[in-house]
Design an enzyme around this catalytic site. Structure first.
Site, PDB file in Angstrom:
ATOM      1  N   ASP A  38       0.836  -1.199   0.000  1.00 32.38           N
ATOM      2  CA  ASP A  38       0.000   0.000   0.000  1.00 32.38           C
ATOM      3  C   ASP A  38       0.873   1.252   0.000  1.00 32.38           C
ATOM      4  O   ASP A  38       1.605   1.495   0.959  1.00 32.38           O
ATOM      5  CB  ASP A  38      -0.904  -0.019   1.240  1.00 32.38           C
ATOM      6  CG  ASP A  38      -2.039   0.976   1.140  1.00 32.38           C
ATOM      7  OD1 ASP A  38      -1.975   1.863   0.271  1.00 32.38           O
ATOM      8  OD2 ASP A  38      -2.993   0.862   1.932  1.00 32.38           O
ATOM      9  N   ASP A  39       0.813   2.013  -1.069  1.00 31.64           N
ATOM     10  CA  ASP A  39       1.568   3.271  -1.199  1.00 31.64           C
ATOM     11  C   ASP A  39       3.074   3.047  -1.303  1.00 31.64           C
ATOM     12  O   ASP A  39       3.854   3.939  -0.965  1.00 31.64           O
ATOM     13  CB  ASP A  39       1.275   4.241  -0.035  1.00 31.64           C
ATOM     14  CG  ASP A  39      -0.170   4.720   0.005  1.00 31.64           C
ATOM     15  OD1 ASP A  39      -0.962   4.323  -0.870  1.00 31.64           O
ATOM     16  OD2 ASP A  39      -0.512   5.498   0.914  1.00 31.64           O
ATOM     17  N   CYS A  78      -6.090   4.277  -3.427  1.00 30.16           N
ATOM     18  CA  CYS A  78      -6.388   2.916  -2.946  1.00 30.16           C
ATOM     19  C   CYS A  78      -7.616   2.238  -3.549  1.00 30.16           C
ATOM     20  O   CYS A  78      -7.516   1.157  -4.117  1.00 30.16           O
ATOM     21  CB  CYS A  78      -6.591   2.952  -1.436  1.00 30.16           C
ATOM     22  SG  CYS A  78      -5.067   3.129  -0.533  1.00 30.16           S
ATOM     23  N   ARG A  82      -7.702  -1.013  -6.206  1.00 32.29           N
ATOM     24  CA  ARG A  82      -8.087  -2.372  -5.796  1.00 32.29           C
ATOM     25  C   ARG A  82      -9.248  -2.899  -6.630  1.00 32.29           C
ATOM     26  O   ARG A  82      -9.321  -4.092  -6.963  1.00 32.29           O
ATOM     27  CB  ARG A  82      -8.426  -2.384  -4.303  1.00 32.29           C
ATOM     28  CG  ARG A  82      -7.171  -2.333  -3.450  1.00 32.29           C
ATOM     29  CD  ARG A  82      -7.348  -1.602  -2.133  1.00 32.29           C
ATOM     30  NE  ARG A  82      -6.087  -0.935  -1.802  1.00 32.29           N
ATOM     31  CZ  ARG A  82      -5.094  -1.522  -1.146  1.00 32.29           C
ATOM     32  NH1 ARG A  82      -5.220  -2.744  -0.671  1.00 32.29           N
ATOM     33  NH2 ARG A  82      -3.955  -0.872  -0.945  1.00 32.29           N
ATOM     34  N   LYS A 134      -5.684  -5.510   3.892  1.00 35.61           N
ATOM     35  CA  LYS A 134      -6.607  -4.394   3.659  1.00 35.61           C
ATOM     36  C   LYS A 134      -7.624  -4.736   2.573  1.00 35.61           C
ATOM     37  O   LYS A 134      -7.311  -5.401   1.590  1.00 35.61           O
ATOM     38  CB  LYS A 134      -5.776  -3.189   3.226  1.00 35.61           C
ATOM     39  CG  LYS A 134      -6.586  -1.956   2.855  1.00 35.61           C
ATOM     40  CD  LYS A 134      -5.619  -0.799   2.616  1.00 35.61           C
ATOM     41  CE  LYS A 134      -6.326   0.423   2.088  1.00 35.61           C
ATOM     42  NZ  LYS A 134      -5.392   1.571   1.945  1.00 35.61           N
ATOM     43  N   HIS A 136     -10.882  -2.289   1.626  1.00 36.15           N
ATOM     44  CA  HIS A 136     -11.123  -0.950   1.079  1.00 36.15           C
ATOM     45  C   HIS A 136     -12.018  -0.926  -0.157  1.00 36.15           C
ATOM     46  O   HIS A 136     -11.900  -0.047  -1.008  1.00 36.15           O
ATOM     47  CB  HIS A 136      -9.804  -0.222   0.794  1.00 36.15           C
ATOM     48  CG  HIS A 136      -9.901   1.256   1.065  1.00 36.15           C
ATOM     49  ND1 HIS A 136      -8.883   2.148   0.875  1.00 36.15           N
ATOM     50  CD2 HIS A 136     -10.962   1.996   1.495  1.00 36.15           C
ATOM     51  CE1 HIS A 136      -9.289   3.368   1.181  1.00 36.15           C
ATOM     52  NE2 HIS A 136     -10.540   3.304   1.561  1.00 36.15           N
ATOM     53  N   SER A 159      -8.396   1.780   5.194  1.00 33.10           N
ATOM     54  CA  SER A 159      -7.021   2.208   5.489  1.00 33.10           C
ATOM     55  C   SER A 159      -6.777   2.325   6.985  1.00 33.10           C
ATOM     56  O   SER A 159      -7.696   2.617   7.757  1.00 33.10           O
ATOM     57  CB  SER A 159      -6.733   3.559   4.833  1.00 33.10           C
ATOM     58  OG  SER A 159      -6.863   3.449   3.446  1.00 33.10           O
ATOM     59  N   HIS A 233       1.524   2.265   4.121  1.00 27.48           N
ATOM     60  CA  HIS A 233       0.552   3.353   4.272  1.00 27.48           C
ATOM     61  C   HIS A 233       0.680   3.903   5.692  1.00 27.48           C
ATOM     62  O   HIS A 233       0.834   3.132   6.640  1.00 27.48           O
ATOM     63  CB  HIS A 233      -0.857   2.805   4.018  1.00 27.48           C
ATOM     64  CG  HIS A 233      -1.934   3.834   3.905  1.00 27.48           C
ATOM     65  ND1 HIS A 233      -2.348   4.595   4.967  1.00 27.48           N
ATOM     66  CD2 HIS A 233      -2.686   4.224   2.849  1.00 27.48           C
ATOM     67  CE1 HIS A 233      -3.317   5.408   4.563  1.00 27.48           C
ATOM     68  NE2 HIS A 233      -3.538   5.204   3.278  1.00 27.48           N
ATOM     69  N   ASP A 285      -0.371  -0.623  -4.781  1.00 26.70           N
ATOM     70  CA  ASP A 285      -1.665  -0.105  -5.239  1.00 26.70           C
ATOM     71  C   ASP A 285      -1.583   1.258  -5.908  1.00 26.70           C
ATOM     72  O   ASP A 285      -2.468   1.639  -6.666  1.00 26.70           O
ATOM     73  CB  ASP A 285      -2.677  -0.062  -4.077  1.00 26.70           C
ATOM     74  CG  ASP A 285      -2.347   0.987  -3.027  1.00 26.70           C
ATOM     75  OD1 ASP A 285      -1.163   1.343  -2.874  1.00 26.70           O
ATOM     76  OD2 ASP A 285      -3.274   1.463  -2.354  1.00 26.70           O
ATOM     77  N   ASN A 286      -0.533   2.002  -5.594  1.00 28.26           N
ATOM     78  CA  ASN A 286      -0.320   3.315  -6.221  1.00 28.26           C
ATOM     79  C   ASN A 286       1.053   3.790  -5.783  1.00 28.26           C
ATOM     80  O   ASN A 286       1.745   3.115  -5.013  1.00 28.26           O
ATOM     81  CB  ASN A 286      -1.413   4.332  -5.841  1.00 28.26           C
ATOM     82  CG  ASN A 286      -1.715   4.382  -4.353  1.00 28.26           C
ATOM     83  OD1 ASN A 286      -2.781   3.976  -3.913  1.00 28.26           O
ATOM     84  ND2 ASN A 286      -0.757   4.846  -3.555  1.00 28.26           N
ATOM     85  N   LYS A 306       1.508   9.259  -5.435  1.00 27.89           N
ATOM     86  CA  LYS A 306       0.123   8.843  -5.181  1.00 27.89           C
ATOM     87  C   LYS A 306      -0.872   9.967  -5.478  1.00 27.89           C
ATOM     88  O   LYS A 306      -0.641  11.119  -5.105  1.00 27.89           O
ATOM     89  CB  LYS A 306       0.004   8.448  -3.711  1.00 27.89           C
ATOM     90  CG  LYS A 306      -1.416   8.151  -3.234  1.00 27.89           C
ATOM     91  CD  LYS A 306      -1.412   7.741  -1.765  1.00 27.89           C
ATOM     92  CE  LYS A 306      -2.816   7.501  -1.244  1.00 27.89           C
ATOM     93  NZ  LYS A 306      -2.849   6.982   0.122  1.00 27.89           N
TER      94      LYS A 306
HETATM   95 MG    MG Z   1      -2.707   3.135  -1.303  1.00 26.59          MG
END
Ligand code: MG
Length: 460
Positions: A38-39, A78, A82, A134, A136, A159, A233, A285-286, A306
């Site tokens: 994540d991130d 996010c 996803r 996660k 989301h 998150s 994240h 994810d980004n 992001k």
């Molecule tokens: Mg993210």
């Protein structure tokens, strides 16, 4: 009984060999493990050039498998990201784009039940399906992991910076020493609260142990594990064995713990003799959340992070590993998270569900080096707005905006054109030198956009 069969039986000849076409049992479909950070930024792993963060397990995974240089997440934040990964469709199609950009704990929306996820498709094929980490994509009936094809779901519904304790100072998530009791995020097991607030320092290890348990419990059935890590994240928490270890501070600590988790999973697959029948995909994810300062990652040579449709927002690390099937190499073809769903269908030999319009394409010709794929534009959406398009080496921006930080959106007419081979940092606009490319990309983007039917945003 025909005379032939009677004769074969009477002579004691195994029937199938007597008929000359003993079917070789089809090999079992491969196991799939998708590990989604994540991130995590494009420049945050050793094998992607991080000078400070140590990631020996991912570096080894990349050396043994395929490392993608030009792989995209199909969402700039996010929730859309996803939705795209799980459905193989641009998130504007499912309403998982626009609005407030992502889902919040109080949001009414979620991934619509009629969307088909790769978990649903593989479960029909007999896979054990597990979501760990996660989610989301919604907390209401119809959108939850157990409603979207996962028979096991353990993790956070959104998150880890959401559901903040009242009175927590704004920006507390980006503190290097966030309050351990600052967030009231629950850990759910199949929809039931197991711990609230969850001790976030334990998450990476817990997720890892859950993954190993799924592997051991599958007992011969093929398994699909979608392991969506909570970190890096913000707020950043590492376990005591990783805390304070990395030169890159707490951000590096969480990435190094995540790397250790990857190493444990791959080692387990090897020890169980499953490595040769398991495809493992690692991605993010980004891009990095740059406005978090030292608590955000790095996009390496790429521009912005992001939330943005500059390269740093959506081009992410991606590694595919399947010993004996995916050769150790670097792949510079354009690919994206949209391709994961059709690729899993192909390797599991599942036909595309009837009537399903997928935006991604089977990447197995790239993975197995059996061929190339035709050139197809990749669209960059920010929310529901088409911002840019890439075809081969060229990327055309119709609009640009920094991911976060309140900078205004700039519209470009004529659009900006960058040659990503010669200028991956998107610094030199070459539109004036390539008017024919501008025209071609503009036309291809318009044609594609007409096919990608957007529905109203559900991110309210
Ligand atoms: Mg993210």
């Amino acid at each position: 009984m025909s005379h032939f069969v009677f004769l074969a039986v009477a002579l004691g000849v195994p029937l199938l060999s007597a008929m000359g076409r003993r079917p070789t049992a089809a090999p079992p479909p491969p196991n799939v493990v998708i590990i989604y950070a994540d991130d995590l930024g494009y420049g945050d792993l050793g094998c992607y050039g991080s000078p400070t963060i140590r990631t020996p397990a991912l570096d080894r995974m990349a050396a043994e498998g395929m490392r993608f240089t030009d792989f995209y997440s199909a969402g700039e934040v996010c929730t859309p990201s996803r939705a795209a990964l799980l459905t193989g469709r641009y998130p504007v199609r499912s309403g998982m784009a626009g609005g407030r950009r992502v889902l919040f704990p109080e949001s009414a929306g979620g991934l619509p039940p009629e969307e088909v996820t790769f978990a649903e498709a593989l479960r029909e094929r007999g896979y054990v399906t597990a979501h760990i980490g996660k989610w989301h994509l919604g907390v209401h009936a119809g959108s939850r992991p157990n409603d979207q094809g996962f028979e096991l779901s353990v993790g956070l519904p959104y998150s880890n910076d959401m559901d903040a304790r009242p009175g927590l100072p704004r920006g507390a998530a980006a503190s290097p020493t966030p309050a351990p009791d600052g967030w009231n995020v629950p850990l759910l097991r199949n929809g039931v609260v197991e711990e609230q607030p969850v001790d976030q320092t334990t998450l990476t290890d817990r997720y890892t142990r859950e993954a190993l348990r799924v592997i051991d419990g599958a007992a011969g059935r093929p398994f699909l594990i979608y392991l969506a890590h909570t970190f890096p994240h913000v707020p950043l928490f590492a376990s005591t064995s990783f805390r304070g270890r990395s030169r890159a501070g707490i951000y590096g600590d969480t990435v190094e713990e995540l790397d250790d988790s990857v190493g444990r999973i791959l080692r387990h697959l090897r020890e169980k003799g499953l490595a040769e029948n398991t495809l493992v995909i690692f991605s993010s994810d980004n891009g990095p959340w740059l406005t978090q300062g030292a608590q955000g990652g790095s996009a390496g040579p790429l521009r912005d992070g992001k939330g943005s449709t500059w390269e740093g927002g959506m081009r992410v690390p991606a590694i595919a590993w399947w010993p004996g099937r995916v050769p150790p190499t670097v792949c510079s073809a354009v690919a994206s998270t949209l391709d994961v769903f059709p690729t899993l269908l192909a390797i599991a030999r599942v036909p595309v569900p009837g009537g399903l319009e997928l935006d991604g394409r089977d990447a197995s010709p790239l993975l197995f080096q059996t061929g190339t794929r035709s050139d197809t534009p990749f669209l960059f959406f920010r929310g529901q707005e088409l911002m840019a398009v890439r075809l081969n080496e060229f990327k055309l921006h119709f609009q640009t905006q920094a991911g976060y930080g309140g900078s205004p959106r700039e519209r470009h007419d004529p659009p900006l054109l960058f040659h990503l081979g010669q200028d991956p940092g998107e610094r030199r606009n070459v539109a004036a030198e390539h008017p024919e490319r501008v025209q071609e990309l503009r036309a291809r983007a318009a044609r594609m956009q007409a096919e990608v039917v957007a529905v109203p945003s559900r991110l309210r």
